[in-house]
Design a protein around this motif. Structure first.
Motif, mmCIF file in Angstrom:
data_model
loop_
_atom_site.group_PDB
_atom_site.id
_atom_site.type_symbol
_atom_site.label_atom_id
_atom_site.label_comp_id
_atom_site.label_asym_id
_atom_site.label_seq_id
_atom_site.Cartn_x
_atom_site.Cartn_y
_atom_site.Cartn_z
ATOM 1 N N MET A 1 0.789 -1.252 -0.142
ATOM 2 C CA MET A 1 0.033 -0.156 -0.171
ATOM 3 C C MET A 1 0.931 1.275 0.185
ATOM 4 O O MET A 1 1.790 1.352 0.730
ATOM 5 N N THR A 2 0.462 2.152 -0.971
ATOM 6 C CA THR A 2 1.394 3.360 -1.059
ATOM 7 C C THR A 2 0.497 4.649 -0.270
ATOM 8 O O THR A 2 -0.870 4.438 -0.072
ATOM 9 N N ASP A 3 1.362 5.592 0.050
ATOM 10 C CA ASP A 3 0.718 6.887 0.352
ATOM 11 C C ASP A 3 0.334 7.860 -1.081
ATOM 12 O O ASP A 3 0.068 8.984 -0.434
ATOM 13 N N ALA A 4 0.241 7.391 -1.916
ATOM 14 C CA ALA A 4 0.167 8.157 -3.132
ATOM 15 C C ALA A 4 -1.394 8.820 -3.031
ATOM 16 O O ALA A 4 -2.261 8.247 -2.722
ATOM 17 N N PRO A 5 -1.496 9.975 -3.569
ATOM 18 C CA PRO A 5 -2.724 10.727 -3.525
ATOM 19 C C PRO A 5 -3.841 10.051 -4.474
ATOM 20 O O PRO A 5 -3.213 9.558 -5.360
ATOM 21 N N VAL A 6 -5.054 9.841 -3.973
ATOM 22 C CA VAL A 6 -6.101 9.500 -4.956
ATOM 23 C C VAL A 6 -6.547 10.279 -5.719
ATOM 24 O O VAL A 6 -6.624 11.494 -5.655
ATOM 25 N N PRO A 7 -6.402 10.073 -7.108
ATOM 26 C CA PRO A 7 -6.708 10.816 -8.109
ATOM 27 C C PRO A 7 -8.302 11.245 -8.038
ATOM 28 O O PRO A 7 -9.002 10.489 -7.718
ATOM 29 N N HIS A 8 -8.539 12.483 -8.285
ATOM 30 C CA HIS A 8 -9.867 12.858 -8.385
ATOM 31 C C HIS A 8 -10.613 13.218 -9.493
ATOM 32 O O HIS A 8 -9.882 13.461 -10.716
ATOM 33 N N ARG A 9 -11.672 13.042 -9.931
ATOM 34 C CA ARG A 9 -12.300 13.278 -11.098
ATOM 35 C C ARG A 9 -13.201 14.544 -11.597
ATOM 36 O O ARG A 9 -13.195 14.618 -12.702
ATOM 37 N N ASN A 10 -13.091 15.568 -10.644
ATOM 38 C CA ASN A 10 -13.355 16.756 -10.987
ATOM 39 C C ASN A 10 -12.447 17.932 -10.338
ATOM 40 O O ASN A 10 -11.779 17.496 -9.305
ATOM 41 N N PHE A 12 -12.716 19.888 -8.144
ATOM 42 C CA PHE A 12 -12.740 20.586 -6.747
ATOM 43 C C PHE A 12 -12.825 19.555 -5.712
ATOM 44 O O PHE A 12 -13.122 19.618 -4.512
ATOM 45 N N SER A 13 -12.879 18.149 -6.203
ATOM 46 C CA SER A 13 -13.249 17.153 -5.241
ATOM 47 C C SER A 13 -11.772 17.111 -4.192
ATOM 48 O O SER A 13 -12.086 16.479 -3.023
ATOM 49 N N ASP A 14 -10.778 17.608 -4.478
ATOM 50 C CA ASP A 14 -9.466 17.602 -3.628
ATOM 51 C C ASP A 14 -9.699 18.367 -2.433
ATOM 52 O O ASP A 14 -9.231 18.020 -1.533
ATOM 53 N N ALA A 16 -13.189 19.985 -1.847
ATOM 54 C CA ALA A 16 -14.460 19.822 -1.262
ATOM 55 C C ALA A 16 -14.940 18.514 -1.600
ATOM 56 O O ALA A 16 -15.735 18.177 -2.825
ATOM 57 N N PRO A 17 -14.627 17.329 -1.174
ATOM 58 C CA PRO A 17 -14.835 16.112 -1.642
ATOM 59 C C PRO A 17 -16.148 15.739 -1.654
ATOM 60 O O PRO A 17 -16.768 14.919 -2.471
ATOM 61 N N ALA A 18 -17.087 16.233 -0.706
ATOM 62 C CA ALA A 18 -18.460 16.006 -0.908
ATOM 63 C C ALA A 18 -19.189 16.620 -2.216
ATOM 64 O O ALA A 18 -19.951 16.001 -2.714
ATOM 65 N N LEU A 19 -18.796 17.823 -2.327
ATOM 66 C CA LEU A 19 -19.435 18.496 -3.549
ATOM 67 C C LEU A 19 -18.897 17.679 -4.779
ATOM 68 O O LEU A 19 -19.567 17.545 -5.837
ATOM 69 N N GLY A 20 -17.512 17.353 -4.916
ATOM 70 C CA GLY A 20 -17.168 16.462 -6.082
ATOM 71 C C GLY A 20 -17.750 14.932 -6.399
ATOM 72 O O GLY A 20 -18.230 14.733 -7.132
ATOM 73 N N THR A 21 -18.292 14.401 -4.970
ATOM 74 C CA THR A 21 -18.838 13.314 -5.034
ATOM 75 C C THR A 21 -20.516 13.603 -5.701
ATOM 76 O O THR A 21 -20.962 12.857 -6.453
ATOM 77 N N TYR A 22 -21.068 14.574 -5.090
ATOM 78 C CA TYR A 22 -22.182 14.996 -5.794
ATOM 79 C C TYR A 22 -22.242 15.219 -7.116
ATOM 80 O O TYR A 22 -23.209 14.834 -7.737
ATOM 81 N N THR A 23 -21.408 16.021 -7.547
ATOM 82 C CA THR A 23 -21.127 16.273 -9.020
ATOM 83 C C THR A 23 -20.986 14.981 -9.634
ATOM 84 O O THR A 23 -21.649 14.798 -10.482
ATOM 85 N N ASP A 24 -20.153 14.083 -9.372
ATOM 86 C CA ASP A 24 -19.849 13.134 -10.125
ATOM 87 C C ASP A 24 -21.053 12.096 -9.972
ATOM 88 O O ASP A 24 -21.520 11.338 -10.994
ATOM 89 N N ASP A 25 -21.605 11.541 -8.941
ATOM 90 C CA ASP A 25 -22.631 10.534 -8.663
ATOM 91 C C ASP A 25 -23.988 10.981 -9.024
ATOM 92 O O ASP A 25 -24.628 10.265 -9.614
ATOM 93 N N VAL A 26 -24.335 12.135 -8.384
ATOM 94 C CA VAL A 26 -25.803 12.822 -8.526
ATOM 95 C C VAL A 26 -25.742 13.521 -9.945
ATOM 96 O O VAL A 26 -26.491 13.114 -10.678
#
Length: 112
Positions: A1-10, A12-14, A16-26
């Protein structure tokens, strides 16, 4: 397991993760996939709304998405021209400048 950052899809998810999730999923995962309108029609509605509301920050992304969804450059220009009489001349003028840049970028991507 690494400590590499998880890539985000939009963009601002870095921060505002909740807003990123709402944008991508909803928004793009549910609303844009509802069967009542085609992606093409949703793009025309979205671009028209952004122009009318003078939401210039989101226009380039959604104009490009409209092209990807089958809206032609001529149709986008026609929509902008039509909106000049309902949303106002400054909104249409600004949208034309943005469309010009989006079309140039899309053409450059096709050639690459």
């Amino acid at each position: 397991m690494t400590d590499a950052p998880v890539p985000h899809r939009n963009p601002f998810s870095d921060i505002a993760p909740a807003l990123g999730t709402y944008t991508d999923d909803v928004l793009f995962g549910d609303v844009w996939k509802r069967p009542g309108l085609s992606p093409r029609d949703r793009s025309l509605v979205t671009v028209s709304s952004l122009i009318s509301g003078y939401r210039i920050n989101e226009m380039p992304f959604h104009m490009k998405r409209a092209l990807d969804n089958g809206v032609t450059p001529d149709e986008l220009i026609e929509a902008i021209t039509h909106l000049a009489f309902y949303a106002g001349w400054p909104a249409a003028s600004t949208a034309i400048g943005i469309a010009r840049k989006v079309f140039e970028q899309a053409d450059a991507e096709k050639k690459a």
